[in-house]
Design a protein around this motif. Structure first.
Motif, short mmCIF file in Angstrom:
data_model
loop_
_atom_site.label_atom_id
_atom_site.label_comp_id
_atom_site.label_asym_id
_atom_site.label_seq_id
_atom_site.Cartn_x
_atom_site.Cartn_y
_atom_site.Cartn_z
N SER A 71 130.77 110.72 16.12
CA SER A 71 131.08 112.01 15.51
C SER A 71 132.52 112.08 15.05
N PHE A 72 133.28 110.99 15.25
CA PHE A 72 134.71 111.01 14.98
C PHE A 72 135.12 109.92 13.99
N SER A 73 134.15 109.39 13.24
CA SER A 73 134.46 108.30 12.31
C SER A 73 135.27 108.78 11.11
N SER A 74 135.16 110.05 10.78
CA SER A 74 135.96 110.63 9.69
C SER A 74 136.04 112.13 9.90
N LEU A 75 136.95 112.77 9.18
CA LEU A 75 137.10 114.22 9.30
C LEU A 75 135.84 114.93 8.84
N ARG A 76 135.23 114.45 7.75
CA ARG A 76 134.03 115.09 7.24
C ARG A 76 132.89 115.01 8.26
N VAL A 77 132.74 113.83 8.87
CA VAL A 77 131.68 113.66 9.87
C VAL A 77 131.94 114.56 11.08
N TYR A 78 133.21 114.66 11.48
CA TYR A 78 133.54 115.50 12.64
C TYR A 78 133.24 116.96 12.36
N LEU A 79 133.60 117.44 11.17
CA LEU A 79 133.34 118.84 10.84
C LEU A 79 131.85 119.11 10.79
N ASN A 80 131.07 118.16 10.28
CA ASN A 80 129.61 118.32 10.30
C ASN A 80 129.07 118.34 11.73
N SER A 81 129.70 117.51 12.60
CA SER A 81 129.26 117.47 14.00
C SER A 81 129.53 118.80 14.69
N LEU A 82 130.64 119.45 14.33
CA LEU A 82 130.95 120.75 14.95
C LEU A 82 129.87 121.77 14.67
N SER A 83 129.24 121.67 13.51
CA SER A 83 128.16 122.62 13.20
C SER A 83 126.95 122.43 14.10
N SER A 84 126.87 121.25 14.74
CA SER A 84 125.76 120.97 15.66
C SER A 84 126.11 121.28 17.11
N THR A 85 127.28 121.90 17.33
CA THR A 85 127.73 122.16 18.70
C THR A 85 126.72 122.94 19.53
N PRO A 86 126.13 124.04 19.03
CA PRO A 86 125.17 124.78 19.87
C PRO A 86 123.99 123.93 20.35
N SER A 87 123.40 123.14 19.44
CA SER A 87 122.25 122.33 19.85
C SER A 87 122.67 121.23 20.81
N ARG A 88 123.84 120.66 20.61
CA ARG A 88 124.33 119.63 21.51
C ARG A 88 124.66 120.21 22.88
N LEU A 89 125.22 121.40 22.89
CA LEU A 89 125.50 122.07 24.16
C LEU A 89 124.20 122.30 24.93
#
Length: 583
Positions: free
Chosen positions: A13-31
């Motif tokens: 989820s940390f390979s690039s800034l774009r990927v990280y920002l997209n990963s943040l949108s998945s925070t609720p499901s990951r939580l």
């Protein structure tokens, strides 16, 4: 977008800034998936431990653990908090404060021991809670405990400066200097404390076994020094000081500040027992966990409690409580006495070396906590690496050593002590809850609600009892409410004991008198938490908020990546039992 593939074929989820920002949108499901995801004992002993690469060598025996426990606890407890707690809170009844804190620590030690025997890894409370309540509660607890260690070590290293100055007859102010531009409580710079912390960091990076040998030598010196202080206190002291202050206008009697003062003092001196938790983090390096850990952990707490109480009586006899020096109580007790000045130097030198030993043990513990948290991927896996030559967590040791040195450089002792007490009590409270959950909730897809409901009700009643004790005015109404709360708490434990059967009885070593032992620990920890001041909770809330943010913005995503990469798995628990019994 749930996960992204990195160049090596894995997910990140940390390979690039774009990927990280997209990963943040998945925070609720990951939580929802990761926050309460529970690890297994076999996973912690195999796949998770393998993340470190090299293994820690099993070189420690029960006498090493007792030595580490005594060395870790005695220096921090007696040489830092005794004077302050007696002078400000408890007076001569500081001995009762130590007994209460010791009982609470011993009950918590039983809980730690059962977990450590069943799961002999370096993670301590973090690992115990991860296999019961899940990833986020474990990270929240483990991170708080790492902060406790850092704060405690910073406090102890600053106290080293005070005792070293006393030994050589030099004022503490000459060892430190003030920077007026910094806010109060953070403006007294202590370079000696920094040097001490960094030197010990180098030692613990070299070898656990050699560190234990150094500790054993220093502990032998400790015991001789403690015996000297106790004897001098009884010979030189006056029993009148146990009831009479130096100034008549100050409260008198053995309990000058009442029961509230005793428990306030107990909450502060609880810092002195954080050493046994460091012993539990050595479980991965113990030759025979089943036999050595119960003796090492519980034995060290029992021995140290007796020593603390004797030293508290000795200090209280030497001086009236209102004349005790909060910074260096034992050394200052002989200052200005005709023919006894030499004792001040002996006490100062002995206490200085004792503080070094407590730092050594505590810094061993904090590094192992950070190492195992790194293995779980909720912090960078860099912290989990074990050096192939030393078999020690060099990365975690170095990072936390530098962090501790920075805090020791400028932070006031009182700020550090209050924060440490609340964090330590919270972690011990969580471990006691985790033990009940482990014993009474069956493994597998079962409903844990009877046990969770009991734990919630018992904690709530304990909190109500504490609030009544702290806030209600004295009188018959208060006594009735306290009695009713106590009866209700006992009744709930009885109902739970007879209605909910134990689902997982330990095969190796178990806490006796379940569920009474951990319930008493839960109550005492909540009660002592209620004795702390409001600013302590503000600081605890601030750091807890930071921990939550770290998990939301890093931990949950890193652990989700590890799950996607197949780093988490399940094996048969029987393999763990076989490994423990064959050691």
């Amino acid at each position: 977008m749930e996960v992204q593939s990195s160049n090596n074929g894995g997910h990140s989820s940390f390979s690039s800034l774009r990927v990280y920002l997209n990963s943040l949108s998945s925070t609720p499901s990951r939580l929802a998936r990761r926050a309460v995801s529970v690890s297994t004992s076999s996973d912690e002993m195999s796949r998770v431990r393998a993340v470190s690469g090299e293994h820690m060598r099993r070189t420690l025996r029960w006498y090493d653990l007792i030595g580490l426990g005594i060395g870790g606890m005695v220096g921090a407890g007696v040489f830092v908090t005794t004077g302050r707690a007696s002078h400000l809170y408890a007076g001569p009844s500081i001995v009762v404060s130590y007994a209460i804190a010791g009982l609470c620590a011993l009950l918590s030690a039983f809980c730690y021991t059962e977990f450590a025997v069943h799961l002999p890894v370096a993670g301590g409370a973090f690992s115990y809670i991860r296999i019961t309540f899940g990833e986020f509660p474990a990270f929240f607890t483990g991170a708080n405990l790492v902060l406790d260690y850092v704060m405690s070590n910073a406090a102890v290293s600053r106290s080293f400066t005070a005792y070293l100055g006393t030994a050589f007859g030099i004022s503490t102010h000459k060892w430190r200097f003030v920077v007026s531009a910094l806010p109060g409580g953070f403006n007294e710079i202590d370079p000696v404390a920094v040097v001490v912390v960094l030197a010990i960091t180098v030692i613990i990076c070299c070898s656990t076994r050699e560190s234990s040998k150094v500790n054993m030598i220093m502990t032998a010196f400790h015991i001789a020094f403690i015996a000297f202080v106790i004897v001098m206190g009884f010979l030189r002291g006056d029993s009148k000081n146990l009831t009479s202050p130096a100034k008549p206008e100050h409260p008198s009697g053995f309990f000058p500040f009442g029961a509230a003062g005793v428990f306030n003092g107990a909450a502060m001196v609880y810092l002195s027992y954080i050493g046994y938790d460091a012993v539990s983090t050595m479980a991965e390096e113990v030759k025979n966990p089943v036999k050595d850990i119960p003796v090492g952990v519980s034995g060290s707490v029992a021995i140290v409690t007796v020593l603390y109480c004797l030293m508290a009586v000795s200090m209280s006899m030497l001086l009236p409580y209102d004349l005790i020096d909060p910074e260096a109580p034992f050394s200052a007790a002989f200052r200005g006495s005709n023919g006894w000045e030499w004792v001040t130097k002996v006490v100062g030198i002995g206490a200085s070396f004792g503080i070094l030993t407590s730092l050594l043990v505590a810094m061993l513990g904090q590094a192992r906590y950070m190492c195992v948290i790194g293995r779980s991927r909720v912090v960078p896996v860099w912290f989990a690496k074990i050096h192939h030559r030393t078999s020690t967590p060099v990365n975690a040791s170095s990072f936390l050593g530098i962090f501790t040195a920075v805090l020791a450089l400028f932070t006031d002792l009182n700020i550090l002590l209050n924060l440490v007490s609340i964090g330590t009590l919270f972690v011990f409270y969580m471990v006691a809850n985790a033990l009940i959950f482990k014993r009474y909730v069956p493994v597998g897809p079962t409903k844990p609600w009877p046990t969770l409901t009991f734990l919630t009700l018992f904690s709530t009643i304990s909190l109500v009892f504490t609030l009544i004790w702290q806030l209600a005015p004295q009188g018959k109404v208060k006594a009735f409410m306290l009695g009713a709360s106590a009866v209700l708490a006992i009744g709930i434990v009885l109902i739970f004991h007879f209605v909910v059967p134990q689902a997982n009885k330990p095969e190796l070593w178990g806490v006796p008198f379940m569920p009474w032992t951990p319930c008493v620990s839960i109550f005492l920890n909540i009660f002592l938490l209620g004795s702390l001041d409001a600013p302590s909770y503000v600081r605890f809330g601030f750091f807890s908020g930071l921990i939550v943010l770290v998990y939301l913005f890093y931990g949950v995503h890193a652990s989700s990546d590890a799950e996607a990469n197949g780093s988490f798995g399940v094996k048969e628990d029987g393999q763990v039992l076989k490994e423990l019994t064959e050691v």
